[in-house]
Enzyme design. Structure first.
Site, PDB file in Angstrom:
ATOM      1  N   GLY A  86       0.816  -1.220   0.000  1.00  0.00           N
ATOM      2  CA  GLY A  86       0.000   0.000   0.000  1.00  0.00           C
ATOM      3  C   GLY A  86       0.846   1.265   0.000  1.00  0.00           C
ATOM      4  N   GLY A  88       2.559   2.351  -2.719  1.00  0.00           N
ATOM      5  CA  GLY A  88       2.647   2.904  -4.075  1.00  0.00           C
ATOM      6  C   GLY A  88       3.956   2.566  -4.772  1.00  0.00           C
ATOM      7  CB  SER A  89       6.404  -0.229  -4.527  1.00  0.00           C
ATOM      8  OG  SER A  89       5.573  -1.321  -4.779  1.00  0.00           O
ATOM      9  CB  SER A  90       3.527  -0.656  -9.171  1.00  0.00           C
ATOM     10  OG  SER A  90       2.248  -0.201  -8.867  1.00  0.00           O
ATOM     11  CB  ALA A  91       2.524   4.767  -8.323  1.00  0.00           C
ATOM     12  CB  ALA A  92       7.523   4.900  -6.515  1.00  0.00           C
ATOM     13  CG  ASP A 136      -0.978   4.522  -5.308  1.00  0.00           C
ATOM     14  OD1 ASP A 136      -1.872   5.042  -4.622  1.00  0.00           O
ATOM     15  OD2 ASP A 136      -0.635   3.330  -5.190  1.00  0.00           O
TER      16      ASP A 136
HETATM   17  O1  PMV Z   1      -3.479  -0.250  -1.416  1.00  0.00           O
HETATM   18  P1  PMV Z   1      -3.418   0.970  -2.239  1.00  0.00           P
HETATM   19  O2  PMV Z   1      -2.403   1.934  -1.859  1.00  0.00           O
HETATM   20  O3  PMV Z   1      -3.428   0.660  -3.687  1.00  0.00           O
HETATM   21  O4  PMV Z   1      -4.733   1.798  -1.906  1.00  0.00           O
HETATM   22  C1  PMV Z   1      -5.953   1.446  -2.369  1.00  0.00           C
HETATM   23  C2  PMV Z   1      -6.913   2.546  -2.069  1.00  0.00           C
HETATM   24  C3  PMV Z   1      -8.355   2.112  -2.306  1.00  0.00           C
HETATM   25  O5  PMV Z   1      -9.151   3.231  -1.978  1.00  0.00           O
HETATM   26  C4  PMV Z   1      -8.723   0.960  -1.389  1.00  0.00           C
HETATM   27  C5  PMV Z   1      -8.581   1.693  -3.752  1.00  0.00           C
HETATM   28  C6  PMV Z   1      -8.547   2.822  -4.776  1.00  0.00           C
HETATM   29  O6  PMV Z   1      -8.521   2.505  -5.996  1.00  0.00           O
HETATM   30  O7  PMV Z   1      -8.593   4.005  -4.442  1.00  0.00           O
END
Ligand code: PMV
Length: 326
Positions: A86, A88-92, A136
């Site tokens: 959670g 955001g490693s792939s976005a980074a 992200d």
């Molecule tokens: O786990 P992450 O960082 O990809 O966060 C997901 C956030 C959600 O609100 C659960 C999903 C989304 O697409 O916004």
């Protein structure tokens, strides 16, 4: 050789509710991904032959975005982020790759962070069957404190609009920045449970819950209201209020079933030293985050409770080219 860095992100408020049109607030963190690219006589990624089908983010940026046709490249990746956590490693990775490649092909052009956010988002969407919110990639590219919502939010600075054709139809987001006063004495400490966070499954779980129990929509609306109060507290630099809003958000996230015993373990271990503490991202595993004036103590508490800590200053910078020192 060109090198670029893009940070990871932490969602402070609004995860899951953002899927239903409520705003979400995310901040960039200090740790992230660094990509180095140099021209070579063969295609290499991390010392191994580059197989484009195994790296959809990188090949999308090379082929679909830049339509790269130059000499083969040697690509090195250094990541300071836990993956599937959670953060955001792939976005980074997508943003750092986009920035390093742009510097290689057009060294005289300045890095445009909005264009980079769009490149990163298209790479994420391509790798996730057309379903990806820009949270992200926008937070990682722009840095600081970013709000993503269905409609522009009063009191924030609008930066750009983002649209995406998804299998469920066209989706549109408004991305804005929240200017926060300089915060010197408050840190974020992330605690990784060691369990991967299955974002798709968690989003689907919430959707099933709302179908079987429509009254639970009140929890989503409550997260939206908490996010708005958290945002005003952030804008005025009232970090005690921000912490309280984070705690309130966690109560609602529990009520929609996205917390987990591992997350609750780290949250209760850090409560005594935090202004606020909650899960961050999709939940079910992944990370929790503590807002604190005592980051070392919180990191120790996370370690003692069996988690892996990551300390970050609050609202650090976005993506950047790393200038070579000769
Ligand atoms: O786990 P992450 O960082 O990809 O966060 C997901 C956030 C959600 O609100 C659960 C999903 C989304 O697409 O916004």
């Amino acid at each position: 050789m060109t090198r670029a860095f893009a940070p990871g992100k932490c969602i402070l408020f609004g995860e899951h509710a953002v899927v239903y049109g409520q705003p979400a607030v995310a901040v960039s963190i200090e740790s992230g991904v660094e990509v180095s690219i140099s021209e070579s006589n063969r295609w290499v990624l991390e010392g191994m032959p580059f197989e484009s089908s195994r790296h959809p983010h990188i090949s999308h940026i090379l082929n679909s975005v830049f339509k790269y046709s130059g000499p083969p490249l040697e690509i090195e990746i250094k990541s300071g982020l836990y993956s599937a956590a959670g953060l955001g490693s792939s976005a980074a990775l997508s943003n750092a790759m986009g920035a390093a490649l742009q510097e290689l092909v057009s060294p005289d052009e300045n890095l445009d962070l909005v264009s980079l956010a769009r490149i990163g988002h298209s790479a994420e969407a391509n790798a996730q069957k057309g379903r990806a919110s820009p949270t992200d990639t926008a937070t990682s590219a722009l840095g600081g404190c970013i709000v993503v919502s269905g409609n522009p939010i009063p009191g924030t600075k609008h930066i750009f609009e983002s649209t995406l054709e998804t299998p469920e139809g066209s989706r549109k987001w408004s991305i804005s920045r929240v200017e926060i006063p300089k915060i010197e004495d408050v840190w974020l400490v992330l605690g990784f449970t060691g369990v991967g966070s299955p974002t798709g499954e968690m989003v689907e779980g919430v959707s099933e819950l709302l179908k079987s129990n429509p009254l639970k929509m009140a929890e989503i609306e409550a997260i939206g209201e908490i996010t708005s109060s958290g945002l005003s507290a952030l804008s005025s630099g009232n970090m005690e209020e921000v912490g309280l809003a984070m705690n309130a958000c966690q109560d609602r996230l529990r009520n929609i079933g996205v917390s987990s015993p591992e997350l609750e373990n780290l949250i209760s271990a850090t409560e005594g030293h935090s202004l606020g503490t909650k899960l961050t991202g999709a939940g079910g595993g992944g990370c929790m985050v503590s807002l604190t004036r005592n980051p070392q103590r919180v990191a120790e508490c996370i370690e003692i409770a069996g988690g892996r800590p990551l300390i970050s200053r609050f609202g650090s910078g976005g993506a950047r080219i790393i200038v070579q020192e000769n």
